[in-house]
Design an enzyme around this catalytic site. Structure first.
Site, PDB file in Angstrom:
ATOM      1  N   SER A 138      17.593  75.219  43.604  1.00 60.26           N
ATOM      2  CA  SER A 138      16.616  75.424  44.679  1.00 60.26           C
ATOM      3  C   SER A 138      15.389  76.102  44.078  1.00 60.26           C
ATOM      4  CB  SER A 138      17.195  76.340  45.756  1.00 60.26           C
ATOM      5  OG  SER A 138      16.198  76.741  46.672  1.00 60.26           O
ATOM      6  N   TYR A 151      20.946  84.821  48.577  1.00 57.06           N
ATOM      7  CA  TYR A 151      20.827  83.355  48.422  1.00 57.06           C
ATOM      8  C   TYR A 151      20.083  83.060  47.124  1.00 57.06           C
ATOM      9  CZ  TYR A 151      19.695  78.452  49.066  1.00 57.06           C
ATOM     10  OH  TYR A 151      19.572  77.090  48.861  1.00 57.06           O
TER      11      TYR A 151
HETATM   12  P1  NDP Z   1      23.518  70.881  54.728  1.00 57.07           P
HETATM   13  O1  NDP Z   1      23.927  72.084  55.499  1.00 57.07           O
HETATM   14  O2  NDP Z   1      22.998  69.711  55.460  1.00 57.07           O
HETATM   15  O3  NDP Z   1      24.739  70.409  53.797  1.00 57.07           O
HETATM   16  C1  NDP Z   1      25.562  71.332  53.124  1.00 57.07           C
HETATM   17  C2  NDP Z   1      26.799  70.601  52.622  1.00 57.07           C
HETATM   18  O4  NDP Z   1      27.597  71.554  51.884  1.00 57.07           O
HETATM   19  C3  NDP Z   1      27.656  70.052  53.733  1.00 57.07           C
HETATM   20  O5  NDP Z   1      28.083  68.763  53.395  1.00 57.07           O
HETATM   21  C4  NDP Z   1      28.834  71.009  53.792  1.00 57.07           C
HETATM   22  O6  NDP Z   1      30.009  70.289  54.126  1.00 57.07           O
HETATM   23  C5  NDP Z   1      28.939  71.472  52.334  1.00 57.07           C
HETATM   24  N1  NDP Z   1      29.566  72.791  52.255  1.00 57.07           N
HETATM   25  C6  NDP Z   1      29.093  73.970  52.719  1.00 57.07           C
HETATM   26  N2  NDP Z   1      29.987  74.942  52.526  1.00 57.07           N
HETATM   27  C7  NDP Z   1      31.059  74.359  51.923  1.00 57.07           C
HETATM   28  C8  NDP Z   1      32.317  74.842  51.483  1.00 57.07           C
HETATM   29  N3  NDP Z   1      32.680  76.138  51.623  1.00 57.07           N
HETATM   30  N4  NDP Z   1      33.185  73.978  50.894  1.00 57.07           N
HETATM   31  C9  NDP Z   1      32.855  72.679  50.758  1.00 57.07           C
HETATM   32  N5  NDP Z   1      31.682  72.156  51.146  1.00 57.07           N
HETATM   33  C10 NDP Z   1      30.805  72.998  51.739  1.00 57.07           C
HETATM   34  O7  NDP Z   1      22.436  71.405  53.662  1.00 57.07           O
HETATM   35  P2  NDP Z   1      21.619  70.672  52.477  1.00 57.07           P
HETATM   36  O8  NDP Z   1      21.978  69.247  52.370  1.00 57.07           O
HETATM   37  O9  NDP Z   1      20.215  71.041  52.649  1.00 57.07           O
HETATM   38  O10 NDP Z   1      22.186  71.508  51.247  1.00 57.07           O
HETATM   39  C11 NDP Z   1      22.758  70.893  50.092  1.00 57.07           C
HETATM   40  C12 NDP Z   1      22.405  71.728  48.877  1.00 57.07           C
HETATM   41  O11 NDP Z   1      20.984  71.740  48.711  1.00 57.07           O
HETATM   42  C13 NDP Z   1      22.827  73.200  48.958  1.00 57.07           C
HETATM   43  O12 NDP Z   1      23.347  73.589  47.704  1.00 57.07           O
HETATM   44  C14 NDP Z   1      21.523  73.915  49.263  1.00 57.07           C
HETATM   45  O13 NDP Z   1      21.541  75.242  48.797  1.00 57.07           O
HETATM   46  C15 NDP Z   1      20.554  73.057  48.486  1.00 57.07           C
HETATM   47  N6  NDP Z   1      19.155  73.164  48.871  1.00 57.07           N
HETATM   48  C16 NDP Z   1      18.752  72.886  50.151  1.00 57.07           C
HETATM   49  C17 NDP Z   1      17.419  72.985  50.496  1.00 57.07           C
HETATM   50  C18 NDP Z   1      16.919  72.776  51.888  1.00 57.07           C
HETATM   51  O14 NDP Z   1      15.782  73.212  52.188  1.00 57.07           O
HETATM   52  N7  NDP Z   1      17.646  72.117  52.757  1.00 57.07           N
HETATM   53  C19 NDP Z   1      16.415  73.313  49.481  1.00 57.07           C
HETATM   54  C20 NDP Z   1      16.947  73.608  48.192  1.00 57.07           C
HETATM   55  C21 NDP Z   1      18.265  73.492  47.906  1.00 57.07           C
HETATM   56  P3  NDP Z   1      31.171  70.801  55.092  1.00 57.07           P
HETATM   57  O15 NDP Z   1      30.550  71.731  56.103  1.00 57.07           O
HETATM   58  O16 NDP Z   1      31.752  69.550  55.676  1.00 57.07           O
HETATM   59  O17 NDP Z   1      32.119  71.469  54.177  1.00 57.07           O
HETATM   60  C1  8X3 Z   2      16.472  76.170  50.239  1.00 55.17           C
HETATM   61  C2  8X3 Z   2      15.005  76.351  50.217  1.00 55.17           C
HETATM   62  O1  8X3 Z   2      13.129  78.057  50.495  1.00 55.17           O
HETATM   63  O2  8X3 Z   2      14.937  78.116  52.106  1.00 55.17           O
HETATM   64  O3  8X3 Z   2      17.057  76.481  49.014  1.00 55.17           O
HETATM   65  O4  8X3 Z   2      15.296  78.898  49.888  1.00 55.17           O
HETATM   66  S1  8X3 Z   2      14.590  77.930  50.696  1.00 55.17           S
END
Ligand code: NDP
Ligand code: 8X3
Length: 250
Positions: A138, A151
């Protein structure tokens, strides 16, 4: 030769979009997540075009992660691409007020969960002297922002693990790539703000955020490079974002 990709966090957002895009490109899929119904629904949809296997586990459960990955059927054991995507933010509060349970969740899921899955998958890549690990970091792993504390710490750890994996696995020809997005509209903010839809919506107010599909396209670009090319580290912003805290809202 067909590839197999294991994607964690495939039930939503970036992981789901990556699974859909990989399927369009004929990559067989091992889809992981905790929500069994979503895994089953996605598997049904994508198995029209590729072979799909699902694993339902919480990445925090070390024994279960190893048990399920080590017990994959023989045809699914040779994972070519690992997408370490599962993760979330939990809360957004200053260090003196933040909830310790939220802090523990972020370290346990975003850092330790990623380490467990990697440790379960890497031995077979080392044995075959081939593979590609994509770590979803991220911008929070490149710049700390106010109230981001734990985070950001978890994503800085992902950044360090990404470099560590690349340094240690280069001798086996294994590629390691970090994709570090800025603001992507998924279920991310809904999870961070514990279901508060209005607060989640406000994160993307006045900008056109990245979509999960935008990020998936960059992930696919990285995995589709020729054998001699490794995309090491990518930062991906919406055009309206210049840093963690500088966002041009209209
Ligand atoms: P979502 O919340 O849409 O997806 C998160 C996914 O992670 C879900 O499929 C969830 O599946 C899974 N997950 C969460 N906790 C667990 C757990 N304990 N065990 C197994 N699976 C888990 O978020 P994003 O798609 O945005 O996030 C995906 C990645 O991208 C993350 O690592 C996030 O930090 C990163 N990210 C996101 C950004 C954003 O702005 N959205 C920006 C930068 C990075 P389930 O609940 O079914 O287990
Ligand atoms: C997710 C993006 O800016 O909320 O990693 O940290 S931010």
């Amino acid at each position: 030769m067909k590839k197999i990709a294991l994607i964690t966090g495939a039930t939503s957002g970036i992981g789901k979009a990556t699974a859909e895009l990989f399927a369009q490109h004929q990559i067989d899929l091992i889809l992981c997540g905790r929500r069994q119904e979503r895994l089953a629904e996605l598997a049904m949809q994508l198995s029209q075009s590729v072979k799909v296997y699902t694993l339902c586990f919480d990445v925090r459960d070390k024994e279960e992660v190893f048990r399920q990955i080590e017990n994959l059927p023989t045809d699914w054991k040779q994972i070519d691409v690992l997408v370490n995507n599962a993760g979330n933010a939990h809360g957004l509060a200053p260090v003196d007020k933040a909830d310790l349970v939220d802090w523990e969740a972020m370290i346990d899921i975003n850092v330790k969960g990623l380490m467990y899955v990697s440790k379960a998958v890497i031995p077979s890549m080392v044995e075959r002297k081939s593979g590609h690990i994509i770590n979803i970091g991220s911008i929070a792993g490149k710049e700390v922002y106010p109230n981001g504390n734990a985070y950001c710490a978890s994503k800085y750890a992902v950044d360090a693990l990404n470099s560590g994996m690349r340094l240690d696995l280069v001798q086996y020809g294994i590629k390691v790539t970090a994709i570090n997005p800025g603001l992507v509209e998924t279920e991310f903010s809904l999870v961070r703000f514990k279901g508060d839809e209005q607060r989640a919506k406000n994160v993307y107010k006045g900008i056109t955020p990245l979509t999960a599909q935008d990020v998936a396209e960059v992930i696919y670009f990285a995995v589709s490079r020729p054998a001699h090319v490794n995309i090491a580290d990518v930062i991906l912003f919406p055009t309206a974002q210049a840093s963690s805290t500088v966002v041009n809202r209209v």
